[in-house]
Design an enzyme around this catalytic site. Sequence first.
Site, PDB file in Angstrom:
ATOM      1  N   LYS A 235       0.852  -1.186   0.000  1.00 26.11           N
ATOM      2  CA  LYS A 235       0.000   0.000   0.000  1.00 26.11           C
ATOM      3  C   LYS A 235       0.888   1.235   0.000  1.00 26.11           C
ATOM      4  CE  LYS A 235      -4.561   0.799   0.324  1.00 26.11           C
ATOM      5  NZ  LYS A 235      -5.633  -0.025  -0.245  1.00 26.11           N
TER       6      LYS A 235
ATOM      7  N   VAL B  82     -21.289   6.937   1.343  1.00 24.66           N
ATOM      8  CA  VAL B  82     -21.902   6.603   0.056  1.00 24.66           C
ATOM      9  C   VAL B  82     -21.157   7.324  -1.065  1.00 24.66           C
ATOM     10  CG1 VAL B  82     -24.182   5.901   0.845  1.00 24.66           C
ATOM     11  CG2 VAL B  82     -23.702   8.332   0.564  1.00 24.66           C
TER      12      VAL B  82
ATOM     13  N   LYS C 255     -17.498   6.572  -3.557  1.00 27.78           N
ATOM     14  CA  LYS C 255     -17.186   5.778  -4.753  1.00 27.78           C
ATOM     15  C   LYS C 255     -17.786   4.381  -4.700  1.00 27.78           C
ATOM     16  CE  LYS C 255     -12.627   6.396  -4.884  1.00 27.78           C
ATOM     17  NZ  LYS C 255     -11.238   6.339  -5.410  1.00 27.78           N
TER      18      LYS C 255
ATOM     19  N   HIS D 111     -22.238   4.210  -2.970  1.00 30.63           N
ATOM     20  CA  HIS D 111     -23.440   4.495  -3.772  1.00 30.63           C
ATOM     21  C   HIS D 111     -23.754   3.334  -4.716  1.00 30.63           C
ATOM     22  CE1 HIS D 111     -20.866   5.817  -7.183  1.00 30.63           C
ATOM     23  NE2 HIS D 111     -21.944   5.683  -7.929  1.00 30.63           N
TER      24      HIS D 111
END
Length: 366
Positions: free
Chosen positions: A91, A195, A197, A200
């Site tokens: 990461k 909500v 990327k 949603h």
Amino acid sequence: MTDVTGEPVDALHTLFHSDQGGHEQVVLCQDRASGLKAVIAIHSTALGPALGGTRFYPYASEQEAVADALNLARGMSYKNALAGLDHGGGKAVIIGDPEAFEGDRRTELLLAYGRAVASLGGRYVTACDVGTYVADMDVVARECGWTTGRSPENGGAGDSSVLTAFGVFQGMRASAQHLWGDPTLRGRKVGVAGVGKVGHHLVEHLLADGAEVTITDVREESVRRITEKHPGVAAAADTEALIRTEGLDIYAPCALGGALNDDTVPVLTASVVCGAANNQLAHPGVEKDLADRSILYAPDYVVNAGGVIQVADELRGFDFDRCRAKAAKIFDTTLAIFARAKSDGIPPAAAADRIAEQRMADAARR
């Protein structure tokens, strides 16, 4: 000093002396001309080159950034192992406010970051995460061939949040099957915190399956985008209100990590926690607290693996149907983890860790 979850931080102790460490390599990157300050953490390459996204976040300190990179990289090793990918875990975090870098300034920073990743010679393959987007990966790829999550116009797979949400939905279906004997969310009350990327898209899956949905987000426009399209979706004032919602069946944390902690677990009304956020457990032991309250926890790095399945496939020539079929197997993997947890008498998070660790250990011995 604390990390983004509020827990005490000692990054070097974590790296060299704790069970959460054991990383192969940590690289500190700086380019003063562009303003780049970044940390690249490679946890394991036992299964193959480390694969994981790039987080762009305004950390309060460099120490917090290092700690977050270590935690996120370790989580990617486990995620990739359980997703059946031939990749280890890594990461990267870029320190700064992404909204403060626009236009040419952002481009120069991302090009410098691409050069930093390229210097690792393929040991780390990068992609999108919080604060970075497909367009950003297109820029990074100009300096680095080990970049995924690019746009279709630039040979990539595009937005990985679509399959991330699909995988979380499969984890929810498996949770419903395990707890209620039916893999449908119809009639279930689901609370989604975050909500953006991923969240949603998850809401769309839930509504299509007949769930009753309540949402919250720190960005009012994100909430409004959904409630205007779906007037039947309720909105909670904040996460604190959402987790206390009466009759909630499933809680889906889909923002930043540390959502399950000593303050939130005691007041959760949901019977299941299954969401897209990484590192949801604020500290070791939270999984036992959930089990003690009979709350079924679907391990985050298992159910949110749809995105990494997509970006990994990009390296071999992206095929959406192939990726979706692989992401659908998150349903079976989640059920297998619940079964292992029951047979071993341990929480699901511990069962998932055992399965992932076994795959990595087997690969290391070859």
